[in-house]
Write a protein that holds these residues in place. Sequence first.
Motif, short mmCIF file in Angstrom:
data_model
loop_
_atom_site.label_atom_id
_atom_site.label_comp_id
_atom_site.label_asym_id
_atom_site.label_seq_id
_atom_site.Cartn_x
_atom_site.Cartn_y
_atom_site.Cartn_z
N GLY B 256 0.18 -1.13 -0.11
CA GLY B 256 -0.03 0.12 0.15
C GLY B 256 0.48 1.10 -0.04
O GLY B 256 2.34 1.15 -0.69
N GLY B 257 0.25 2.79 0.27
CA GLY B 257 1.75 3.31 0.57
C GLY B 257 1.21 4.14 1.98
O GLY B 257 1.13 3.09 3.10
N GLY B 258 1.70 4.60 2.38
CA GLY B 258 1.97 6.09 3.93
C GLY B 258 3.01 5.70 4.63
O GLY B 258 3.15 5.28 5.50
N VAL B 288 9.81 -3.15 -1.01
CA VAL B 288 9.56 -2.87 -1.95
C VAL B 288 9.45 -0.89 -1.78
O VAL B 288 8.15 -1.37 -1.49
CB VAL B 288 9.10 -3.92 -2.72
CG1 VAL B 288 10.11 -5.11 -3.33
CG2 VAL B 288 7.84 -4.36 -2.77
N THR B 289 9.18 -0.14 -3.82
CA THR B 289 8.66 0.80 -3.93
C THR B 289 8.26 1.46 -4.67
O THR B 289 7.90 2.17 -4.92
CB THR B 289 9.53 1.95 -3.50
OG1 THR B 289 10.68 1.22 -4.10
CG2 THR B 289 10.47 2.01 -1.33
N ASN B 295 8.15 -6.99 -7.74
CA ASN B 295 8.16 -8.07 -9.12
C ASN B 295 9.48 -9.13 -9.16
O ASN B 295 9.63 -10.19 -9.81
CB ASN B 295 7.98 -7.93 -10.81
CG ASN B 295 6.23 -7.28 -10.78
OD1 ASN B 295 5.55 -7.40 -10.61
ND2 ASN B 295 6.28 -6.30 -11.77
N THR B 296 10.15 -8.55 -8.54
CA THR B 296 11.05 -9.37 -7.75
C THR B 296 11.58 -10.48 -7.03
O THR B 296 12.27 -11.32 -6.70
CB THR B 296 12.78 -8.21 -8.07
OG1 THR B 296 12.24 -7.09 -6.54
CG2 THR B 296 13.21 -7.00 -9.12
N LEU B 307 6.53 -5.91 2.29
CA LEU B 307 6.63 -4.90 2.92
C LEU B 307 6.45 -4.00 1.84
O LEU B 307 7.35 -3.23 0.95
CB LEU B 307 7.19 -4.28 3.69
CG LEU B 307 6.27 -2.05 4.61
CD1 LEU B 307 5.30 -3.08 5.00
CD2 LEU B 307 7.29 -2.38 5.28
N GLY B 308 5.96 -3.54 1.21
CA GLY B 308 5.31 -2.59 -0.13
C GLY B 308 5.05 -1.20 0.05
O GLY B 308 4.12 -0.98 0.45
#
Lengths: 498, 498
Positions: B256-258, B288-289, B295-296, B307-308
């Motif tokens: 998500g964002g944040g 990941v950002t 995708n890796t 954690l995206g």
Amino acid sequence: MKNSKIILPVVLSTVLVACNDESKPVAVTKPIPTPTPVPTQPTKPNPPTPLPTDNGELLDPSSRGDISVNGGATRLKKERSEALKASISNRNVKHVILFIGDGTSESEITAARNYAEGAAGYFKGLDVFPFTGAYSTYSLIKGTKSIDYVTDSAASATAWATGTKSYNGAISVDRDAKPQQTILELAKSAGFATGNVTTTELQDATPAALAAHVTSRKCYAPTQTSKSCPKNALEKGGAGSITEQLLQTKADVTFGGGGASFKDVAKAGTYSGKTLFDQAIAMNYQVVTDVKSMNTLTEANQNKPVLGLFADGNLPVMWSGPKAQVDGNKGAASLCTANPSRSSNTPTLKEMTAKAIDLLKTHQKGFFLQVESGSIDKRNHAADACGQIGETVALDEAIQEALAFAKQNPDTLIIVTGDHAHTSQIIPNDADSPGKTVKLLTKDQVEMTINYATSKDGSQEHTGAQVRTAAYGPHAANISGLLDQTDLFFIIKKAFGL
Amino acid sequence: MKNSKIILPVVLSTVLVACNDESKPVAVTKPIPTPTPVPTQPTKPNPPTPLPTDNGELLDPSSRGDISVNGGATRLKKERSEALKASISNRNVKHVILFIGDGTSESEITAARNYAEGAAGYFKGLDVFPFTGAYSTYSLIKGTKSIDYVTDSAASATAWATGTKSYNGAISVDRDAKPQQTILELAKSAGFATGNVTTTELQDATPAALAAHVTSRKCYAPTQTSKSCPKNALEKGGAGSITEQLLQTKADVTFGGGGASFKDVAKAGTYSGKTLFDQAIAMNYQVVTDVKSMNTLTEANQNKPVLGLFADGNLPVMWSGPKAQVDGNKGAASLCTANPSRSSNTPTLKEMTAKAIDLLKTHQKGFFLQVESGSIDKRNHAADACGQIGETVALDEAIQEALAFAKQNPDTLIIVTGDHAHTSQIIPNDADSPGKTVKLLTKDQVEMTINYATSKDGSQEHTGAQVRTAAYGPHAANISGLLDQTDLFFIIKKAFGL
């Protein structure tokens, strides 16, 4: 009870339960004189052993307990996959009862539930259906295939009554004004008894679309038809006004308002020069005008069809209350009261429904019955929350009558829906709406604000959201998921085995 | 495509069909670099012969044909009692995927369908569910059993996440601020993998309620928590801010964002003095950002949780367009355009959903995944019809991903719902609304007016109508009829056999 302010939310918990019990009086109308009981099935044999009760378990969506504790607010009493599975059936039905809440969808139902039953409560009619879904309600622009995202009640009634999309204002004619066979006509021609019940004028779009075909919904009676629907006028070789066509289509039972149109005079044909009222009498209609005379009826068939004309216009609504106004929610909360201009001589929708079922159920082949609570829409247009809620409660009570019949007659399909979405919204009590608002004190003893904000000063508007569908009985499973309004015609046709 | 005005309604029919086809690019974002494919199940055996496909027939609610002829607009392809009956199952599932359209119910879905698919069209995700119903969403006044008819996203998320009604602002604590176990925590403790995906800040109510327990939804990070949720603050012996609790609860996948909140610094505990971002790294989170780094990823588990963080705040929305304004419908109709401030480096909800499923499906026991399209609500608050519609389309596309998985994995229950109703209404194009309106030119090549009229100048309000529910897979039959929001917790728990 006229003009007396009663504290409805508090009283209603008792009243609405009491309404399920035939032995208790209905609180918001005067006690109804009970006529000498007449057997409703005097000559027919009793039906054989009832069919297996495979109509689908009705839901008990009451809250489980203390709504402030874990699980207390849940409505599902048990895992119901197997019960639902066992209940599904596609066998033909004898009876179809279609309930229409005009302009009634999720918002209207929730507001009425909050007020009359409490947010954690439920309606014993509207809320107990095992299968629910939604249908699209768009209409067409006259003469084209172009879409109108906001239907009126005429195009929407045409859609489910005939299976054909049409334009706003059309009464069971297609976009090119060509008449389309209705489900009532189809059922009748196949030998089923038929009924058409409403709280509005009988010429209003929802009841009209079952039994008439005119190019404009305005064409109630001959004079207006000559002006607005010249091709339909009798004197031009048409089938006549809505009222004339209602008489000719001759449902076995027709209950509603709209008596005023029967005072108009036919301009051609067998009854030329006679009032439509006289025409009804000449056609052997049994005409009744109040609860007492309605309750004396013992049969309804093609030789002695029944016509209930309970008001010149729409039937008076059940409840009154403050109209919504700009910043209405910034004042004190109000209670709904019994409509002082309503007499107990006027039948409730529940009473009309019960009587219609009693008259129709003696027919061996079965019946098709449509029941409309039409003023849910009209009071929504008028930003009248109490009027709207009272008519929704009336719809619920009528549905309870039908469910009681269906439980005894498992060869019955009941469908409940609205014809289009509408304006009213439940908003926070401290909202600063640009529209008209009203704040009511509900059964929960808390305040609820209703917002009417689709028109500044005129009639509030219909809205275009898909509308709730619900069903019980054989073929009910077809009602879940996403449908279009036109699907109803074919679902009912199929359920009848036609 | 940045800043280019594209005619979305016309293009979309191709695009949205194309979106089903993995081989074609997504039109409104730049082509995504394809990383070297990595086997997603490197060490696990293939599952045995699939279980019987008893997930329930998905609907094909396309219109049958020419909508202007009899039957042409119907969506039901055949009588489906027997098919539905055969499909119902109550066996335990391995996977539950819960989709939340924040502030998304009948009106939002219909408006989005009209714009992107046409009124007679359908969404291949949102609209194909065999079982549908509605649930009540009322919340409680803090510390009482008194009803609030209009919930916020915190009380509503608490309701389905924990099965407990609470007050507006509560994040998985009851009306007395006592923490309630969430369905994600329960699933995790039972050995299921877990995922939490959103287009908003991860600390926003819907994702927060799965993994944190705080007395106020504002308590994103330590500084605010000390002020607004002192009892929850780490330095006071609490469990910490929402962000700290998200890290501690440790879903296997969190997208998500944040990101902004992760820059705040812990005030106590093991990570005292460190930023929450550094804490995540120290806890072995794979952070990941962007799409490329997302995708890796090849695994997500308790040793290497994912954690995206794809934005500091909310993820930018997909579409832009004119904001609604007073008398907005009296001008020309507009088209929605791709949001120029959105980069294809930011994953779509569909991409996040696909990746989350890929990472979670390798877990032998199964998984619980929640996916939220959160800005449907935020753009509704902002009277931004195109923003709202674009995020609804994004939700639909994400659901299609999950359905594709469920078709291959029949031990999957998918539930789709909204957390509360909202302001937007489809009204006639010639309406004279007191609120803010905007007129869009849809895929049908006709005009559609959306009305926002629950607040004069401020944020548009949530509304209190019951909200659509839909489900597919074992236990899906429980979703029809009338439920309360809290029922979801128990339906999911039961489906998992817990």
